[in-house]
Structure formats: structure tokens, C-alpha cells
Scaffold this motif. Sequence first.
Motif, mmCIF file in Angstrom:
data_model
loop_
_atom_site.group_PDB
_atom_site.id
_atom_site.type_symbol
_atom_site.label_atom_id
_atom_site.label_comp_id
_atom_site.label_asym_id
_atom_site.label_seq_id
_atom_site.Cartn_x
_atom_site.Cartn_y
_atom_site.Cartn_z
ATOM 1 N N ALA A 1 52.844 -41.460 49.641
ATOM 2 C CA ALA A 1 51.689 -42.170 50.187
ATOM 3 C C ALA A 1 51.900 -42.504 51.662
ATOM 4 N N ASP A 2 53.091 -42.944 52.019
ATOM 5 C CA ASP A 2 53.387 -43.232 53.427
ATOM 6 C C ASP A 2 53.297 -41.961 54.270
ATOM 7 N N ALA A 3 53.795 -40.850 53.725
ATOM 8 C CA ALA A 3 53.740 -39.583 54.458
ATOM 9 C C ALA A 3 52.306 -39.130 54.676
ATOM 10 N N LEU A 4 51.471 -39.282 53.667
ATOM 11 C CA LEU A 4 50.077 -38.870 53.800
ATOM 12 C C LEU A 4 49.347 -39.740 54.807
ATOM 13 N N LEU A 5 49.543 -41.050 54.751
ATOM 14 C CA LEU A 5 48.891 -41.933 55.715
ATOM 15 C C LEU A 5 49.369 -41.658 57.134
ATOM 16 N N THR B 1 49.514 -41.105 44.585
ATOM 17 C CA THR B 1 48.640 -42.100 43.967
ATOM 18 C C THR B 1 49.396 -42.931 42.946
ATOM 19 N N GLY B 2 49.225 -44.256 43.050
ATOM 20 C CA GLY B 2 49.866 -45.179 42.131
ATOM 21 C C GLY B 2 48.933 -46.308 41.766
ATOM 22 N N PRO B 3 49.444 -47.381 41.135
ATOM 23 C CA PRO B 3 48.591 -48.480 40.677
ATOM 24 C C PRO B 3 47.828 -49.191 41.789
ATOM 25 N N ALA B 4 48.381 -49.240 42.993
ATOM 26 C CA ALA B 4 47.739 -49.982 44.076
ATOM 27 C C ALA B 4 47.484 -49.117 45.302
ATOM 28 N N ASP B 5 47.505 -47.803 45.132
ATOM 29 C CA ASP B 5 47.435 -46.879 46.259
ATOM 30 C C ASP B 5 46.859 -45.569 45.742
ATOM 31 N N MET B 6 45.607 -45.244 46.089
ATOM 32 C CA MET B 6 44.960 -44.049 45.555
ATOM 33 C C MET B 6 44.498 -43.150 46.698
ATOM 34 N N TRP B 7 44.755 -41.843 46.550
ATOM 35 C CA TRP B 7 44.467 -40.888 47.623
ATOM 36 C C TRP B 7 43.716 -39.659 47.095
ATOM 37 N N TRP B 8 42.749 -39.196 47.909
ATOM 38 C CA TRP B 8 42.083 -37.903 47.744
ATOM 39 C C TRP B 8 42.075 -37.247 49.119
ATOM 40 N N SER C 1 56.395 -44.974 41.262
ATOM 41 C CA SER C 1 57.781 -44.594 41.527
ATOM 42 C C SER C 1 58.032 -44.756 43.019
ATOM 43 N N VAL C 2 59.287 -44.740 43.406
ATOM 44 C CA VAL C 2 59.593 -44.820 44.839
ATOM 45 C C VAL C 2 59.171 -43.527 45.536
ATOM 46 N N ASP C 3 59.347 -42.385 44.872
ATOM 47 C CA ASP C 3 58.887 -41.131 45.462
ATOM 48 C C ASP C 3 57.381 -41.169 45.734
ATOM 49 N N GLN C 4 56.609 -41.756 44.813
ATOM 50 C CA GLN C 4 55.159 -41.880 45.037
ATOM 51 C C GLN C 4 54.883 -42.719 46.273
ATOM 52 N N ARG C 5 55.640 -43.781 46.452
ATOM 53 C CA ARG C 5 55.463 -44.628 47.637
ATOM 54 C C ARG C 5 55.724 -43.835 48.912
ATOM 55 N N HIS D 1 41.192 -43.150 50.944
ATOM 56 C CA HIS D 1 42.318 -43.993 50.558
ATOM 57 C C HIS D 1 41.799 -45.332 50.061
ATOM 58 N N LEU D 2 42.211 -45.730 48.863
ATOM 59 C CA LEU D 2 41.945 -47.062 48.326
ATOM 60 C C LEU D 2 43.272 -47.778 48.177
ATOM 61 N N GLU D 3 43.358 -48.981 48.745
ATOM 62 C CA GLU D 3 44.618 -49.732 48.742
ATOM 63 C C GLU D 3 44.364 -51.177 48.334
ATOM 64 N N LEU D 4 45.107 -51.647 47.337
ATOM 65 C CA LEU D 4 44.988 -53.035 46.895
ATOM 66 C C LEU D 4 45.410 -53.963 48.025
ATOM 67 N N TYR D 5 44.574 -54.971 48.294
ATOM 68 C CA TYR D 5 44.814 -55.848 49.437
ATOM 69 C C TYR D 5 45.177 -57.267 49.034
ATOM 70 N N SER D 6 44.638 -57.768 47.930
ATOM 71 C CA SER D 6 44.712 -59.209 47.664
ATOM 72 C C SER D 6 45.782 -59.599 46.661
#
Length: 278
Positions: free
Chosen positions: A143-147, A183-190, A136-140, A198-203
Motif C-alpha cells: 500500500a505504501d509503494a502504491l501510494l 488492500t487490507g482492513p483499513a486501506d483499500m486500493w483499485w 499483513s506487513v507485506d500488505q502494508r 484509495h479508501l483509508e480509515l481515518y477515525s
Amino acid sequence: MSTLCGIHILDDPTVSPRLRSFLSQRARRHPPTPADRFTHYTPTVDDTGFKPPTGPGIVDAMIRFEERYGGLSYSPRGGNASEYGLDGAPSAHWTSHGWAFPGILDGPGTYRLDVLADGRTAIPVPGLTHRLINSSVDQRLEADALLAGVYRWPHLVLRTATPLGVAPSVAEEHLPPRVREATGPADMWWSDDRSAFHLELYSWWTPRTTCDTWIVRCFAVDGEALGRAASVLRAAVPGLTGAHFDWCSLCRRGVDTGELCLPTVRGARPGPADGAYG
């Protein structure tokens, strides 16, 4: 996460304290696109000239998106701003996930994201289906706020590879609680109050790859804690590697394999628990 109908994200009292603090310090609001501009909108055909049945949902989704996020702009870590909204003449197109419209410009990455009718985001990849990025956009935004709250903490950047379209295997029992709202499909946080992972899809951006590359980061409040966090990370995520010479996009500098980034040397800033963003 609340998505109150007709309430702009900057006016929503139900967002998390982390996101509220981030937006209050970082965000700007520009005039949104007027709703009447969508009234007589007709979606476009896809690249093959095929015009699938549109249904009533896509125009309503565009209006809801503009009401909630239209005109939002912020710089996640300084530099180029991310922008949300349907500028100019609204348009939509057919994707492998259904109808979508271009609604987000990612500032740090300088690429555009499509917003699907159900609120998820995706990126078009030439020769491939759209890659789902956010649930969702809220999830995005979360994630930006946490980073933004931890990127000036000492950190380590590694990588891992998975089969195309497969998320990394993570032994979560080694990690702090998962931050589900970020956390979303290409952005995972603990995260907890002393470390973050943080795991982030790169490719996603190349059609020539036969596997996915994920950037894997761990953050800690100080250098000593980072050493412990790095050991936890290696236990949690198998197959971690580091390039002989890699680029840390947070510090904007080259790093050698396994080299720790210690931005505290230049003056650390408080993390999300303190409500301050560097």
C-alpha cells in the motif's frame, strides 16, 4: 505474497515489481535485533494485571518478524521515516485480538502499530478494542509503494462515513481492478495505468466517535483524466462529502470542498508504471 522464512524483505526475489522498485529507491537497512535476545523472553500482563496463557506462538512470531523486517526504514513520501523492528528489550502484550508486540513506527502519522502473532497489524484505541489496520506487513508495504507511485498525480480528496467498524460500500464494477496485495482492513486500493482509487480509515484514533470516517481519494495521470475519475468515484462510493475546508496530507495544504489538487503545476513525476517515486 511470499513470506519466505528467514529471508529479509529487502532480499526477497519474489516480491512484486512495484514493491521491489519502491524499496530499492526508498529503503534503508539498519541492524536488526539479534534472535538470541528473544530466547528467554516472558510476555507481560495486560492493563488489568491479567496474564493470559501465552502459548509458544508469540515469541516465534517476533523472531519471524525481525528476520523479515527488522531494521527496515523508509520515507513513504519524504519527511518522517517509517521504521520496522523490535528495538531495545523485546516486549509483548495482550490485546482484544490476542498477543501482540510493538513492531512498526508509522512515520507520516507518528504513531506505533502492534503486530499480532498471525502477522496482522492493529492500533490500540483508548477505551476501545484494537482496530485492525493491515492484513499483513507485506500488505502494508504494498500500500505504501502504491501510494508513493501516485501521490504526485492530480487528485481529489473526499470523505465518507460508515457505522463504527463497518467498511464503506463500494460498487467495484465502476472502478479499475482491485489491487488485492495492497488492500487490507483499513486501506483499500483499485488501480490501472491511468488512475487509482484509495479508501483509508481515518477515525480509528478516537474513542469518542460513533461512526468511522474514511478518506476517499482518486488519482489520475492528468487534470482531464481526473475529472473523469472523480465522476467514476462518485458513482462507486455513495455518500461522499467534503469539508468546507479540509487538509490534503499528500500536498500538505488546505483545500476547499471539491477542490482538485494539481501537483503537476509544480512538476509531476512518473507513476508506478515508470518505477519512480517522488
